[in-house]
Motif scaffolding. Structure first.
Motif, PDB file in Angstrom:
ATOM      1  N   ALA A 100       0.826  -1.209   0.000  1.00  0.00           N
ATOM      2  CA  ALA A 100       0.000   0.000   0.000  1.00  0.00           C
ATOM      3  C   ALA A 100       0.864   1.264   0.000  1.00  0.00           C
ATOM      4  CB  ALA A 100      -0.922  -0.003   1.208  1.00  0.00           C
ATOM      5  N   LYS A 101       2.154   1.097   0.087  1.00  0.00           N
ATOM      6  CA  LYS A 101       3.111   2.228   0.031  1.00  0.00           C
ATOM      7  C   LYS A 101       2.834   3.297   1.095  1.00  0.00           C
ATOM      8  CE  LYS A 101       4.501   1.965  -4.790  1.00  0.00           C
ATOM      9  NZ  LYS A 101       3.523   1.450  -5.722  1.00  0.00           N
ATOM     10  N   VAL A 102       2.610   2.859   2.316  1.00  0.00           N
ATOM     11  CA  VAL A 102       2.530   3.836   3.400  1.00  0.00           C
ATOM     12  C   VAL A 102       3.950   4.360   3.639  1.00  0.00           C
ATOM     13  CG1 VAL A 102       0.498   2.855   4.521  1.00  0.00           C
ATOM     14  CG2 VAL A 102       2.742   1.963   5.095  1.00  0.00           C
ATOM     15  N   ASP A 103       4.090   5.397   4.467  1.00  0.00           N
ATOM     16  CA  ASP A 103       5.431   5.960   4.678  1.00  0.00           C
ATOM     17  C   ASP A 103       6.204   5.244   5.782  1.00  0.00           C
ATOM     18  OD1 ASP A 103       5.101   8.193   2.802  1.00  0.00           O
ATOM     19  OD2 ASP A 103       3.553   8.821   4.224  1.00  0.00           O
ATOM     20  N   GLY A 104       5.504   4.467   6.599  1.00  0.00           N
ATOM     21  CA  GLY A 104       6.190   3.756   7.669  1.00  0.00           C
ATOM     22  C   GLY A 104       5.260   2.745   8.302  1.00  0.00           C
ATOM     23  N   ILE A 105       5.830   1.643   8.780  1.00  0.00           N
ATOM     24  CA  ILE A 105       5.010   0.613   9.419  1.00  0.00           C
ATOM     25  C   ILE A 105       5.555   0.308  10.818  1.00  0.00           C
ATOM     26  CG2 ILE A 105       4.166  -1.773   9.280  1.00  0.00           C
ATOM     27  CD1 ILE A 105       4.435  -1.586   6.233  1.00  0.00           C
ATOM     28  N   ILE A 106       4.653   0.322  11.785  1.00  0.00           N
ATOM     29  CA  ILE A 106       4.997  -0.043  13.165  1.00  0.00           C
ATOM     30  C   ILE A 106       4.270  -1.357  13.430  1.00  0.00           C
ATOM     31  CG2 ILE A 106       4.830   0.677  15.586  1.00  0.00           C
ATOM     32  CD1 ILE A 106       4.456   3.610  14.346  1.00  0.00           C
ATOM     33  N   VAL A 107       5.007  -2.398  13.742  1.00  0.00           N
ATOM     34  CA  VAL A 107       4.377  -3.713  13.785  1.00  0.00           C
ATOM     35  C   VAL A 107       4.914  -4.553  14.940  1.00  0.00           C
ATOM     36  CG1 VAL A 107       6.085  -4.644  12.113  1.00  0.00           C
ATOM     37  CG2 VAL A 107       3.885  -5.784  12.351  1.00  0.00           C
ATOM     38  N   GLN A 108       4.058  -5.396  15.486  1.00  0.00           N
ATOM     39  CA  GLN A 108       4.533  -6.343  16.494  1.00  0.00           C
ATOM     40  C   GLN A 108       5.445  -7.358  15.787  1.00  0.00           C
ATOM     41  OE1 GLN A 108       2.085  -9.573  17.887  1.00  0.00           O
ATOM     42  NE2 GLN A 108       2.764  -9.281  19.997  1.00  0.00           N
ATOM     43  N   GLY A 109       6.607  -7.609  16.350  1.00  0.00           N
ATOM     44  CA  GLY A 109       7.527  -8.575  15.754  1.00  0.00           C
ATOM     45  C   GLY A 109       6.970  -9.987  15.857  1.00  0.00           C
ATOM     46  N   ARG A 125      12.349  -1.241  -0.468  1.00  0.00           N
ATOM     47  CA  ARG A 125      11.477  -0.188  -1.021  1.00  0.00           C
ATOM     48  C   ARG A 125      11.609   1.114  -0.234  1.00  0.00           C
ATOM     49  NH1 ARG A 125       5.968  -3.435  -2.668  1.00  0.00           N
ATOM     50  NH2 ARG A 125       7.038  -5.091  -3.763  1.00  0.00           N
ATOM     51  N   GLN A 126      12.640   1.227   0.552  1.00  0.00           N
ATOM     52  CA  GLN A 126      12.888   2.429   1.381  1.00  0.00           C
ATOM     53  C   GLN A 126      11.720   2.702   2.329  1.00  0.00           C
ATOM     54  OE1 GLN A 126      15.878   3.515   0.607  1.00  0.00           O
ATOM     55  NE2 GLN A 126      15.944   2.406  -1.334  1.00  0.00           N
ATOM     56  N   LEU A 127      11.069   1.661   2.784  1.00  0.00           N
ATOM     57  CA  LEU A 127       9.922   1.836   3.679  1.00  0.00           C
ATOM     58  C   LEU A 127      10.352   1.415   5.088  1.00  0.00           C
ATOM     59  CD1 LEU A 127       6.429   0.267   2.867  1.00  0.00           C
ATOM     60  CD2 LEU A 127       7.163   0.990   5.102  1.00  0.00           C
ATOM     61  N   PRO A 128      10.537   2.383   5.986  1.00  0.00           N
ATOM     62  CA  PRO A 128      11.009   2.010   7.322  1.00  0.00           C
ATOM     63  C   PRO A 128       9.995   1.192   8.114  1.00  0.00           C
ATOM     64  CG  PRO A 128      10.771   4.400   7.119  1.00  0.00           C
ATOM     65  CD  PRO A 128      10.351   3.820   5.810  1.00  0.00           C
ATOM     66  N   ILE A 129      10.494   0.178   8.792  1.00  0.00           N
ATOM     67  CA  ILE A 129       9.640  -0.663   9.638  1.00  0.00           C
ATOM     68  C   ILE A 129      10.225  -0.682  11.056  1.00  0.00           C
ATOM     69  CG2 ILE A 129       8.784  -3.031  10.013  1.00  0.00           C
ATOM     70  CD1 ILE A 129       8.698  -3.347   6.973  1.00  0.00           C
ATOM     71  N   ILE A 130       9.339  -0.439  12.022  1.00  0.00           N
ATOM     72  CA  ILE A 130       9.736  -0.445  13.433  1.00  0.00           C
ATOM     73  C   ILE A 130       8.974  -1.580  14.120  1.00  0.00           C
ATOM     74  CG2 ILE A 130       9.416   0.789  15.622  1.00  0.00           C
ATOM     75  CD1 ILE A 130       9.883   3.383  14.262  1.00  0.00           C
ATOM     76  N   THR A 131       9.637  -2.340  14.965  1.00  0.00           N
ATOM     77  CA  THR A 131       8.906  -3.330  15.755  1.00  0.00           C
ATOM     78  C   THR A 131       8.463  -2.676  17.066  1.00  0.00           C
ATOM     79  OG1 THR A 131      11.060  -4.126  16.515  1.00  0.00           O
ATOM     80  CG2 THR A 131       9.938  -5.460  14.861  1.00  0.00           C
ATOM     81  N   ILE A 132       7.312  -3.097  17.539  1.00  0.00           N
ATOM     82  CA  ILE A 132       6.784  -2.555  18.798  1.00  0.00           C
ATOM     83  C   ILE A 132       6.332  -3.712  19.678  1.00  0.00           C
ATOM     84  CG2 ILE A 132       4.407  -2.253  17.911  1.00  0.00           C
ATOM     85  CD1 ILE A 132       4.396   0.418  19.560  1.00  0.00           C
ATOM     86  N   ASP A 133       6.521  -3.594  20.976  1.00  0.00           N
ATOM     87  CA  ASP A 133       6.079  -4.602  21.959  1.00  0.00           C
ATOM     88  C   ASP A 133       6.901  -5.887  21.902  1.00  0.00           C
ATOM     89  OD1 ASP A 133       3.996  -5.918  23.812  1.00  0.00           O
ATOM     90  OD2 ASP A 133       3.889  -7.163  22.018  1.00  0.00           O
TER      91      ASP A 133
END
Ligand code: BGC
Length: 324
Positions: A100-109, A125-133
């Motif tokens: 969906a080409k969002v600018d960033g994804i925050i996701v549970q690992g 795709r230069q799309l930063p992903i952050i893990t949370i929790d």
């Protein structure tokens, strides 16, 4: 015959007119709502937050914190999750959000190769992903925001070491055995008690991160191992369910109970001496800080890849005080 035809045509025309008017009214309404909430022109960035389970109170707190930071910074934040905890479904959502080409994804690992591959795909795709929790350290995620889960497990061990005497047969109720944060908490717990021969883990059962699941797990643990005299719950609803399960099978038994998180019902059970201690996490803070970290990542790399939020032991004295 002719009259019947005229009648049918008239009915059809009336039905058509009614549905046409309804379409105009409701179509306009839904279009209006959509344009109101989805007009990404007005937002600086569009981030997605992917939770473990939609209606889980703990994840709703993460969402709350994330939405707060998003509102303060002109960011559109979409909260998505499997209806019930399910790794495959979560991974499918992650893949969809990458496309969906969002600018960033925050996701549970999530444990396993598929998660690592998807994070790699986002990276390409230069799309930063952050893990949370829950972190997956061997993935190319740009940062982790949340509890140091190993340390949190150690804290659960510390409560039992400091507040019990004599032999402790511990029954562990854990959210999901395949969840990395649950594994880390159990490992931390075992490490903390390893030099204390009087404390040992008797058995571990899953709650499926539900209250009823935790009640059933507790019931089964005590039925199979009546010697259990300490219970540890490692996810947010476990403590609440453990109290119910214990009440069902052995209402008068003295059991030292340690839970996780500080949902209102857990705090109430601490107040009424049903739970002895809980390991507090601060999910709103996690949500808030994850969005802040993602904003920074839009410009440059983060110097600190591991952003640990506060974790502490709370017992009755603390639970009466000011708790966020
Ligand atoms: C965990 C989450 C989990 C939640 C379930 C929390 O303690 O950190 O990973 O989804 O409990 O209620």
């Amino acid at each position: 015959m002719r009259n019947t035809k005229v009648f049918i045509y008239t009915i059809a025309a009336v039905l058509f007119l009614i549905s046409f008017i309804a379409m105009l009214i409701y179509g306009y309404k839904s279009f209006y709502i959509e344009s109101d909430t989805n007009d990404s022109q007005d937002y600086k960035y569009h981030f997605a937050l992917i939770a473990e389970e939609t209606e889980n109170d703990y994840w709703r707190l993460i969402e709350k914190g994330a939405k707060k930071a998003a509102a303060e910074n002109g960011i559109q934040l979409e909260y998505v999750a499997p209806q019930k905890a399910d790794n495959n479904e979560l991974l499918r959502l992650l893949d969809t959000m990458i496309s969906a080409k969002v600018d960033g994804i925050i996701v549970q690992g999530v444990e396993g190769k598929r998660f690592v591959d998807l994070v790699h795909k986002g990276n390409e795709r230069q799309l930063p992903i952050i893990t949370i929790d829950t972190d997956v350290k061997n993935s190319e995620r740009k940062a982790y925001v949340g509890t140091d889960n190993h340390y949190a497990g150690q804290l659960a061990g510390t409560t039992i070491i400091n507040n019990t005497t004599g032999d402790q047969y511990v029954g562990i109720v854990t959210g999901r055995l395949e969840a990395v944060n649950q594994q880390e908490r159990i490992a931390g717990f075992k490490q903390a008690i390893k030099d204390h021969a009087r404390i040992r883990v008797t058995s571990i059962k899953e709650s499926n991160i539900t209250e009823i699941g935790a009640a059933q797990a507790t019931y089964a643990l005590l039925k199979e191992y009546p010697q259990i005299n300490a219970l540890v719950g490692t996810s947010a609803l476990d403590g609440i369910g453990m109290v119910e399960g214990l009440h069902e099978i052995a209402p008068n038994k003295e059991v030292y109970i340690t839970s996780f998180d500080i949902l209102p019902k857990t705090l109430q059970l601490i107040q009424t001496d049903k739970i002895d201690a809980t390991i507090a996490q601060y999910p709103e803070e996690m949500g808030y800080q994850s969005v802040e970290a993602m904003i920074k990542l839009q410009q440059k790399a983060l110097p600190d890849k591991q952003v640990y939020t506060k974790t502490e032991i709370l017992n009755k004295q603390d639970a009466g005080g000011e708790i966020r």
